[in-house]
Design an enzyme around this catalytic site. Structure first.
Site, PDB file in Angstrom:
ATOM      1  CE1 TYR A  70       0.679   2.600  10.081  1.00  0.00           C
ATOM      2  CE2 TYR A  70      -0.080   4.556   9.718  1.00  0.00           C
ATOM      3  CZ  TYR A  70      -0.391   3.424   9.878  1.00  0.00           C
ATOM      4  OH  TYR A  70      -1.638   3.069   9.530  1.00  0.00           O
ATOM      5  CG  PHE A 215      -5.297  -1.273   0.223  1.00  0.00           C
ATOM      6  CD1 PHE A 215      -4.327  -0.389  -0.488  1.00  0.00           C
ATOM      7  CD2 PHE A 215      -5.418  -2.564  -0.166  1.00  0.00           C
ATOM      8  CE1 PHE A 215      -3.503  -1.132  -1.323  1.00  0.00           C
ATOM      9  CE2 PHE A 215      -4.588  -3.109  -1.112  1.00  0.00           C
ATOM     10  CZ  PHE A 215      -3.779  -2.501  -1.582  1.00  0.00           C
ATOM     11  N   PRO A 216      -7.549   2.816   0.305  1.00  0.00           N
ATOM     12  CG  PRO A 216      -7.432   4.915   0.424  1.00  0.00           C
ATOM     13  CD  PRO A 216      -6.937   3.798   1.014  1.00  0.00           C
ATOM     14  N   GLY A 220      -7.389  -3.264  -7.418  1.00  0.00           N
ATOM     15  CA  GLY A 220      -7.214  -4.789  -7.887  1.00  0.00           C
ATOM     16  C   GLY A 220      -7.210  -5.088  -9.485  1.00  0.00           C
TER      17      GLY A 220
HETATM   18  N1  LIG Z   1      -5.985   0.660  10.249  1.00  0.00           N
HETATM   19  C1  LIG Z   1      -4.916   0.111   9.468  1.00  0.00           C
HETATM   20  O1  LIG Z   1      -4.650  -0.970   9.919  1.00  0.00           O
HETATM   21  C2  LIG Z   1      -4.278   0.449   8.283  1.00  0.00           C
HETATM   22  C3  LIG Z   1      -3.655  -0.410   7.688  1.00  0.00           C
HETATM   23  C4  LIG Z   1      -2.987   0.153   6.442  1.00  0.00           C
HETATM   24  C5  LIG Z   1      -2.989   1.387   6.071  1.00  0.00           C
HETATM   25  N2  LIG Z   1      -3.682   2.242   6.825  1.00  0.00           N
HETATM   26  C6  LIG Z   1      -3.762   3.954   6.803  1.00  0.00           C
HETATM   27  O2  LIG Z   1      -4.344   4.104   5.270  1.00  0.00           O
HETATM   28  C7  LIG Z   1      -3.549   5.049   4.443  1.00  0.00           C
HETATM   29  C8  LIG Z   1      -3.861   4.373   3.145  1.00  0.00           C
HETATM   30  O3  LIG Z   1      -3.446   3.108   3.020  1.00  0.00           O
HETATM   31  P1  LIG Z   1      -2.620   2.498   2.232  1.00  0.00           P
HETATM   32  O4  LIG Z   1      -1.293   3.396   1.887  1.00  0.00           O
HETATM   33  O5  LIG Z   1      -2.375   1.087   2.543  1.00  0.00           O
HETATM   34  O6  LIG Z   1      -3.415   2.358   0.883  1.00  0.00           O
HETATM   35  P2  LIG Z   1      -3.537   3.408  -0.655  1.00  0.00           P
HETATM   36  O7  LIG Z   1      -3.509   4.676  -0.205  1.00  0.00           O
HETATM   37  O8  LIG Z   1      -4.885   2.985  -1.415  1.00  0.00           O
HETATM   38  O9  LIG Z   1      -2.306   2.855  -1.475  1.00  0.00           O
HETATM   39  C9  LIG Z   1      -1.197   3.501  -1.483  1.00  0.00           C
HETATM   40  C10 LIG Z   1      -0.300   3.009  -2.550  1.00  0.00           C
HETATM   41  O10 LIG Z   1      -0.874   3.551  -3.875  1.00  0.00           O
HETATM   42  C11 LIG Z   1       0.262   4.262  -4.668  1.00  0.00           C
HETATM   43  N3  LIG Z   1      -0.629   5.380  -5.132  1.00  0.00           N
HETATM   44  C12 LIG Z   1      -0.971   6.686  -4.470  1.00  0.00           C
HETATM   45  N4  LIG Z   1      -1.512   7.255  -5.155  1.00  0.00           N
HETATM   46  C13 LIG Z   1      -1.373   6.840  -6.643  1.00  0.00           C
HETATM   47  C14 LIG Z   1      -1.930   7.239  -7.736  1.00  0.00           C
HETATM   48  N5  LIG Z   1      -2.604   8.487  -7.962  1.00  0.00           N
HETATM   49  N6  LIG Z   1      -1.770   6.652  -8.587  1.00  0.00           N
HETATM   50  C15 LIG Z   1      -0.895   5.239  -8.677  1.00  0.00           C
HETATM   51  N7  LIG Z   1      -0.575   4.972  -7.497  1.00  0.00           N
HETATM   52  C16 LIG Z   1      -0.730   5.692  -6.372  1.00  0.00           C
HETATM   53  C17 LIG Z   1       1.243   4.706  -3.302  1.00  0.00           C
HETATM   54  O11 LIG Z   1       2.466   4.794  -3.963  1.00  0.00           O
HETATM   55  P3  LIG Z   1       3.242   6.132  -4.202  1.00  0.00           P
HETATM   56  O12 LIG Z   1       3.838   6.375  -2.975  1.00  0.00           O
HETATM   57  O13 LIG Z   1       4.297   5.540  -5.287  1.00  0.00           O
HETATM   58  O14 LIG Z   1       2.294   7.038  -4.743  1.00  0.00           O
HETATM   59  C18 LIG Z   1       0.957   3.368  -2.591  1.00  0.00           C
HETATM   60  O15 LIG Z   1       1.998   2.412  -2.891  1.00  0.00           O
HETATM   61  C19 LIG Z   1      -2.301   4.668   5.103  1.00  0.00           C
HETATM   62  O16 LIG Z   1      -1.490   5.681   4.704  1.00  0.00           O
HETATM   63  C20 LIG Z   1      -2.301   4.590   6.438  1.00  0.00           C
HETATM   64  O17 LIG Z   1      -2.651   6.020   7.070  1.00  0.00           O
HETATM   65  C21 LIG Z   1      -4.320   1.934   7.944  1.00  0.00           C
END
Ligand SMILES: NC(=O)c1ccc[n+]([C@@H]2O[C@H](COP(=O)([O-])OP(=O)(O)OC[C@H]3O[C@@H](n4cnc5c(N)ncnc54)[C@H](OP(=O)(O)O)[C@@H]3O)[C@@H](O)[C@H]2O)c1
Length: 290
Positions: A70, A215-216, A220
């Site tokens: 990252y 991506f919790p 969608g």
């Molecule tokens: N193992 C793997 O292959 C893999 C792949 C991807 C991710 N990950 C891990 O999983 C974690 C989470 O995944 P992710 O970041 O892809 O998905 P996520 O946590 O589901 O979504 C993050 C996105 O949602 C927005 N967001 C967050 N809180 C919000 C809210 N309350 N209201 C509206 N929008 C909101 C964020 O933008 P803002 O910054 O504007 O809030 C960001 O663009 C990552 O940080 C990483 O540690 C692992």
């Protein structure tokens, strides 16, 4: 213990013991989005990134997910800058096994000497003597699984890694990996709108492995105005992101969500999800909308 839901709401999500002996508060934080665009380079607002990490801990988060890829390196460096020396109960989970060649570009690389270098460099960047949870970010199909898991097991025996995890794997791959090294967690994409990894979650629940859905907060099309989340959101006075997290927390006690954000406001909103307790009816209604 009484939970102070006003100041440390994440605690209301309860605890899980990674590998049976490493307790974490279930609602964690994902530090991927703290970096630049395409998960490449420095954040646009470094001060806010530091504030987000410190606020996460204040809100009761004890589980932070990151990876050397990252940035690369930027997310781990920010965690060190914001939080070192770490609170005693903080668990930092990092990952190895992906190289970066530019924004949005990720390539598996599972040669054991490279995985070992990644562990050594993550230890140095994070300022740790042992990595609590070291996850193989992707299995490299060009390298024997025995070599990839073998070096992680060696690092564990040497005391440099406490627990080993996997990422983006099938049930068959988890079984094969467990024949080589003890596996404590699996991190796969999983959310209210995408449950392709349901079988892996079921396996983890049966075997007592932590399941870390990435991506919790994706909902969608479910969160569109007039969409299926609207009614329940109104009843609970909750946002779609909060409902998505509350649904995951309710779905299984082995689930450890790691919502990511670069904003303190979103972080606080997400932590509030731990205090939302869905009724059986609300949980079933949400589960049916996909
Ligand atoms: N193992 C793997 O292959 C893999 C792949 C991807 C991710 N990950 C891990 O999983 C974690 C989470 O995944 P992710 O970041 O892809 O998905 P996520 O946590 O589901 O979504 C993050 C996105 O949602 C927005 N967001 C967050 N809180 C919000 C809210 N309350 N209201 C509206 N929008 C909101 C964020 O933008 P803002 O910054 O504007 O809030 C960001 O663009 C990552 O940080 C990483 O540690 C692992």
């Amino acid at each position: 213990m009484t939970i102070d839901m006003t100041t440390r709401p994440a605690l209301a999500s309860g605890n899980f013991r990674i590998g049976g002996d490493l307790p974490v508060v279930r609602l964690g934080y994902g530090a991927m989005r703290l970096t630049g665009l395409g998960i490449w380079g420095e954040p646009r607002d470094r001060d806010e990134a530091i504030r987000v990490l410190r606020r996460a801990v204040e809100l009761g988060v004890t589980f932070i997910d990151t990876a050397d890829s990252y940035g690369p390196f930027v997310s781990e460096e920010l965690i060190h800058a914001a939080l070192h020396p770490y609170p005693a109960d903080l668990v930092i989970a990092t990952k190895a096994g992906l190289v970066r060649t530019g924004p949005g570009q990720w390539h598996p690389l599972g040669r054991p000497e490279y995985l070992r270098q990644e562990a050594e460099m993550s230890l140095r960047r994070l300022g740790l003597e042992r990595i609590d949870l070291f996850q193989l970010h992707r299995i490299d199909p060009r390298v024997p699984l025995e070599d990839q898991l073998g070096v992680l097991a060696d690092l564990q025996r040497e005391g440099k890694v406490r627990h080993v995890g996997l990422s983006e794997v099938s049930v068959e791959q988890v079984r094969a990996a467990r024949a080589i090294a003890p596996i404590a967690t699996v991190q796969n994409r999983y959310n209210l709108a995408d449950r392709a990894s349901e079988d892996v979650l079921e396996y983890c629940a049966r075997e007592g492995l932590g399941f870390i859905p990435w991506f919790p907060i994706a909902t969608g099309q479910l969160a569109r105005p007039g969409g299926p989340l609207d009614d329940i959101a109104r009843q609970l006075e909750a946002s779609p992101a909060q409902l998505a997290l509350a649904w995951l927390l309710r779905r299984s006690p082995v689930i450890l969500p790691i919502p990511g954000t670069a904003s303190v406001a979103h972080l606080e909103e997400n932590a509030g999800a731990a205090t939302l307790h869905l009724t059986d009816e609300q949980f079933t209604a949400l589960s049916r909308v996909v």
